[in-house]
Scaffold this active site. Structure first.
Site, PDB file in Angstrom:
ATOM      1  N   ASN A   1       1.520  68.305  81.856  1.00 13.28           N
ATOM      2  CA  ASN A   1       0.352  67.453  81.627  1.00 13.28           C
ATOM      3  C   ASN A   1      -0.628  67.704  82.769  1.00 13.28           C
ATOM      4  OD1 ASN A   1      -1.468  65.319  81.599  1.00 13.28           O
ATOM      5  ND2 ASN A   1       0.061  63.781  81.058  1.00 13.28           N
TER       6      ASN A   1
ATOM      7  N   HIS B   1      -4.985  66.173  74.072  1.00 14.43           N
ATOM      8  CA  HIS B   1      -4.414  66.065  75.415  1.00 14.43           C
ATOM      9  C   HIS B   1      -2.912  66.334  75.349  1.00 14.43           C
ATOM     10  CE1 HIS B   1      -3.408  64.856  79.325  1.00 14.43           C
ATOM     11  NE2 HIS B   1      -2.898  63.684  79.007  1.00 14.43           N
TER      12      HIS B   1
ATOM     13  N   CYS C   1      -7.222  61.268  81.870  1.00 14.05           N
ATOM     14  CA  CYS C   1      -7.025  62.400  80.953  1.00 14.05           C
ATOM     15  C   CYS C   1      -8.139  62.527  79.927  1.00 14.05           C
ATOM     16  CB  CYS C   1      -5.685  62.259  80.255  1.00 14.05           C
ATOM     17  SG  CYS C   1      -4.369  61.990  81.430  1.00 14.05           S
TER      18      CYS C   1
HETATM   19  N1  ACO Z   1      15.656  63.876  84.445  1.00 10.78           N
HETATM   20  C1  ACO Z   1      16.786  63.256  84.045  1.00 10.78           C
HETATM   21  N2  ACO Z   1      16.815  61.962  83.695  1.00 10.78           N
HETATM   22  C2  ACO Z   1      15.661  61.283  83.761  1.00 10.78           C
HETATM   23  C3  ACO Z   1      14.462  61.868  84.185  1.00 10.78           C
HETATM   24  C4  ACO Z   1      14.481  63.217  84.533  1.00 10.78           C
HETATM   25  N3  ACO Z   1      13.389  63.882  84.949  1.00 10.78           N
HETATM   26  N4  ACO Z   1      13.493  60.933  84.134  1.00 10.78           N
HETATM   27  C5  ACO Z   1      14.055  59.793  83.706  1.00 10.78           C
HETATM   28  N5  ACO Z   1      15.376  60.011  83.498  1.00 10.78           N
HETATM   29  C6  ACO Z   1      16.387  59.053  83.038  1.00 10.78           C
HETATM   30  C7  ACO Z   1      16.006  57.638  83.331  1.00 10.78           C
HETATM   31  O1  ACO Z   1      16.402  57.269  84.642  1.00 10.78           O
HETATM   32  C8  ACO Z   1      16.773  56.892  82.281  1.00 10.78           C
HETATM   33  O2  ACO Z   1      18.107  56.783  82.705  1.00 10.78           O
HETATM   34  P1  ACO Z   1      18.907  55.391  82.513  1.00 10.78           P
HETATM   35  O3  ACO Z   1      18.954  55.203  81.021  1.00 10.78           O
HETATM   36  O4  ACO Z   1      20.207  55.686  83.134  1.00 10.78           O
HETATM   37  O5  ACO Z   1      18.086  54.378  83.214  1.00 10.78           O
HETATM   38  C9  ACO Z   1      16.749  57.835  81.085  1.00 10.78           C
HETATM   39  O6  ACO Z   1      16.454  59.137  81.618  1.00 10.78           O
HETATM   40  C10 ACO Z   1      15.722  57.482  80.048  1.00 10.78           C
HETATM   41  O7  ACO Z   1      14.480  57.227  80.715  1.00 10.78           O
HETATM   42  P2  ACO Z   1      13.207  56.852  79.909  1.00 10.78           P
HETATM   43  O8  ACO Z   1      12.092  56.543  80.856  1.00 10.78           O
HETATM   44  O9  ACO Z   1      13.571  55.830  78.861  1.00 10.78           O
HETATM   45  O10 ACO Z   1      12.897  58.235  79.185  1.00 10.78           O
HETATM   46  P3  ACO Z   1      11.886  58.525  78.031  1.00 10.78           P
HETATM   47  O11 ACO Z   1      12.584  59.037  76.857  1.00 10.78           O
HETATM   48  O12 ACO Z   1      10.925  57.371  77.843  1.00 10.78           O
HETATM   49  O13 ACO Z   1      11.044  59.734  78.613  1.00 10.78           O
HETATM   50  C11 ACO Z   1       8.921  60.140  79.656  1.00 10.78           C
HETATM   51  C12 ACO Z   1      10.314  59.561  79.809  1.00 10.78           C
HETATM   52  C13 ACO Z   1       9.051  61.622  79.403  1.00 10.78           C
HETATM   53  C14 ACO Z   1       8.155  59.891  80.931  1.00 10.78           C
HETATM   54  C15 ACO Z   1       8.214  59.464  78.466  1.00 10.78           C
HETATM   55  O14 ACO Z   1       8.308  58.059  78.598  1.00 10.78           O
HETATM   56  C16 ACO Z   1       6.768  59.845  78.357  1.00 10.78           C
HETATM   57  O15 ACO Z   1       6.425  60.967  78.092  1.00 10.78           O
HETATM   58  N6  ACO Z   1       5.870  58.865  78.495  1.00 10.78           N
HETATM   59  C17 ACO Z   1       4.451  59.119  78.376  1.00 10.78           C
HETATM   60  C18 ACO Z   1       3.998  59.673  79.644  1.00 10.78           C
HETATM   61  C19 ACO Z   1       2.568  60.086  79.577  1.00 10.78           C
HETATM   62  O16 ACO Z   1       2.087  60.539  78.588  1.00 10.78           O
HETATM   63  N7  ACO Z   1       1.928  59.909  80.725  1.00 10.78           N
HETATM   64  C20 ACO Z   1       0.649  60.337  80.996  1.00 10.78           C
HETATM   65  C21 ACO Z   1      -0.397  59.830  80.062  1.00 10.78           C
HETATM   66  S1  ACO Z   1      -1.917  59.653  80.740  1.00 10.78           S
HETATM   67  C22 ACO Z   1      -2.167  60.900  81.687  1.00 10.78           C
HETATM   68  O17 ACO Z   1      -1.947  61.966  81.214  1.00 10.78           O
HETATM   69  C23 ACO Z   1      -2.619  60.692  83.087  1.00 10.78           C
END
Ligand code: ACO
Length: 349
Positions: free
Chosen positions: A306, A276, A135
C-alpha cells in the site's frame, strides 16, 4: 468504530450538462519507485510473521523503500514521477499552470512538496499546493485539476500522488508495517476542445468520526481517548486494521455504485477500475460485487504494498505505458484513506 453510512450529496456529482465548454485529457503519465526492495522474507527475519500470512491476508509480496542515504523521499519521488509524465506527454514544464501533490508524508510542511517539485521540473511560477487527503490524495487531485481546467482557470496541470510510508512505520508492529511501501504516480492534465473528455462523474467525501482508526500522531496530545501515548508511537502510523477493513469493503463498493449511478452507467460500461491498492482482499470484494473480469480491475499490490497517495497514479502509469488506456475509454479511479476520506473520479479518457 462509529457506524458510517456513505451518502449521496453534492459531493457526488455528474458534470452539469452544458456547463463545461472545455474538455480535459490525460496528456501523459509517469511514476517513480525506489530501487530498494523490502520482501516478505525480510519481514520474516525482522518480525514474528510469515510470507504465507502476509500473502493470504493482504496479497503483498514485496514493497519499495526510499533510501535516506541516497536522499530519496517523497519530494524526490514526486519530482521524478512528474518529470516522467511531462516527458511522456511531450509537454514542456514551463507550460504547467499548476502542480498539485497529494501526500501525507511531505519532506517538510513548509514549503510544500509541490512548490519544490514545481521548481525542480522547471514549472516557473506555476501555482503549487499539497493536498493532505491520505490515500485519496491523487484522486482528489484529479477532481480538483479537472475542475480548474474546465473552469478556464488553468490549461495544464500536473497531478502527483506520493507517499514515503516507510518513514512513518514502526518496524516492531507486524500489524501495520508489513502493509506499506513508497511510490509516486503522476499525470499531466490538459485542456482540450473535445468536451466529452475529462471527469464525467465524481465523489469527494470525508468523515472524521472514524479518524482514530488511522492516524499519524506528532505529539502526545494527538492520541485519541483510551490510547496510551508513548514516544515510540510518535510519527508512526497507528491503525485499527479491522475497522479500516470493514469501512473499506463497504465504502469501495458503495462509492463505485453511486458514481456509476451519477453517470447513468452500468459496471460493465467502464473499461478500467483503477483503485487504491490497500489490500488484495478489499479489491477482490469489489470485483466480485460488480462481476468484473480480472483485466478490468488492475492489481499491483503484490509488487509495491500500500503506497497511500502513490498507489492510484502508479497503477494508472503502468496501465498507460502498457498501452491499455486508450482515448474514448472510461476509467474509474477510486480511493479511501485516513481522515477518513473516500473519493472517485470517472473519466472519459
Ligand atoms: N503476521 C502474522 N500474524 C499477524 C500479523 C502479521 N503480519 N499481523 C497481525 N497478525 C495476527 C494478529 O495478531 C491476530 O492474532 P490473534 O488472533 O492471535 O490476536 C491475527 O493475525 C489476526 O489479526 P487481524 O488484525 O484480525 O487480521 P486481519 O485479517 O484483519 O488482517 C490487515 C489484518 C491485513 C491489517 C487487515 O485488517 C487490513 O488489510 N485492513 C485494512 C488496512 C488498510 O487498508 N489500511 C490502509 C487504508 S488507508 C491507507 O491506505 C492509508
Amino acid at each position: 468504530m462509529t457506524a458510517r453510512h456513505p451518502h449521496a450529496s453534492r459531493a457526488d456529482a455528474a458534470m452539469p450538462p452544458g456547463a463545461p465548454a472545455i474538455g480535459v485529457r490525460i496528456a501523459g503519465c509517469g511514476s517513480a519507485v525506489p530501487d530498494t526492495r523490502l520482501t516478505n522474507a525480510d519481514f520474516e527475519r525482522m518480525l514474528d510473521t510469515s510470507d504465507e500470512w502476509i500473502v493470504q491476508r493482504t496479497g503483498i509480496r514485496e514493497r519499495r523503500r526510499c533510501d535516506p542515504a541516497k536522499g530519496e523521499n517523497s519530494r524526490t519521488l514526486s519530482t521524478l514521477a512528474l518529470r516522467r509524465a511531462l516527458e511522456n506527454a511531450r509537454i514542456d514544464a514551463g507550460e504547467l499552470d499548476g502542480v498539485i501533490v497529494g501526500t501525507v508524508t511531505p519532506e517538510m510542511l513548509c514549503p510544500s512538496n509541490s512548490c519544490r517539485v514545481a521548481a525542480a521540473v522547471g514549472a516557473g511560477t506555476a501555482a503549487a499546493f499539497d493536498i493532505s487527503a491520505a490515500c485519496c490524495g491523487f484522486v482528489y487531485g484529479l477532481n480538483i485539476a479537472n475542475a480548474l481546467i474546465r473552469s478556464g482557470s488553468m490549461r495544464t496541470v500536473g497531478v502527483v500522488g506520493c507517499d514515503h510510508m516507510t518513514s512513518v512505520m514502526d518496524y516492531t508492529d507486524r500489524r501495520v508495517s508489513i502493509l506499506f511501501g513508497d511510490a509516486a504516480g503522476a499525470a499531466v492534465l490538459r485542456a482540450t476542445d473535445d468536451t466529452s473528455r475529462g471527469v464525467v462523474a465524481h465523489a469527494m467525501h470525508a468523515d472524521a468520526t472514524g479518524w482514530a482508526d488511522l492516524y499519524l500522531p506528532r505529539s502526545k496530545a494527538d492520541f485519541p481517548p483510551g490510547e496510551t501515548p508513548t514516544d515510540e508511537k510518535l510519527n508512526r502510523l497507528q491503525m485499527n486494521g479491522q475497522a479500516v477493513f470493514k469501512f473499506a469493503v463497504k465504502t469501495f463498493g458503495d462509492l463505485i455504485q453511486r458514481t456509476l449511478d451519477s453517470a447513468g452507467l452500468k459496471a460493465e460500461d467502464v473499461d478500467h477500475y483503477i483503485c487504491h491498492q490497500s489490500n488484495a482482499r478489499i479489491l477482490e470484494a469489489s470485483r466480485e460485487r460488480f462481476g468484473l473480469p480480472e483485466e478490468k480491475l488492475y492489481v499491483n499490490i503484490q509488487n509495491y504494498g500500500n503506497t497511500s497517495a502513490g498507489s492510484v497514479g502508479l497503477c494508472l502509469d503502468e496501465l498507460w505505458r502498457a498501452g491499455r488506456v486508450r482515448e474514448g475509454q472510461l476509467a474509474l479511479f477510486v480511493a479511501f484513506g485516513g481522515g477518513l476520506t473516500w473519493s472517485s473520479s470517472l473519466w472519459r479518457i
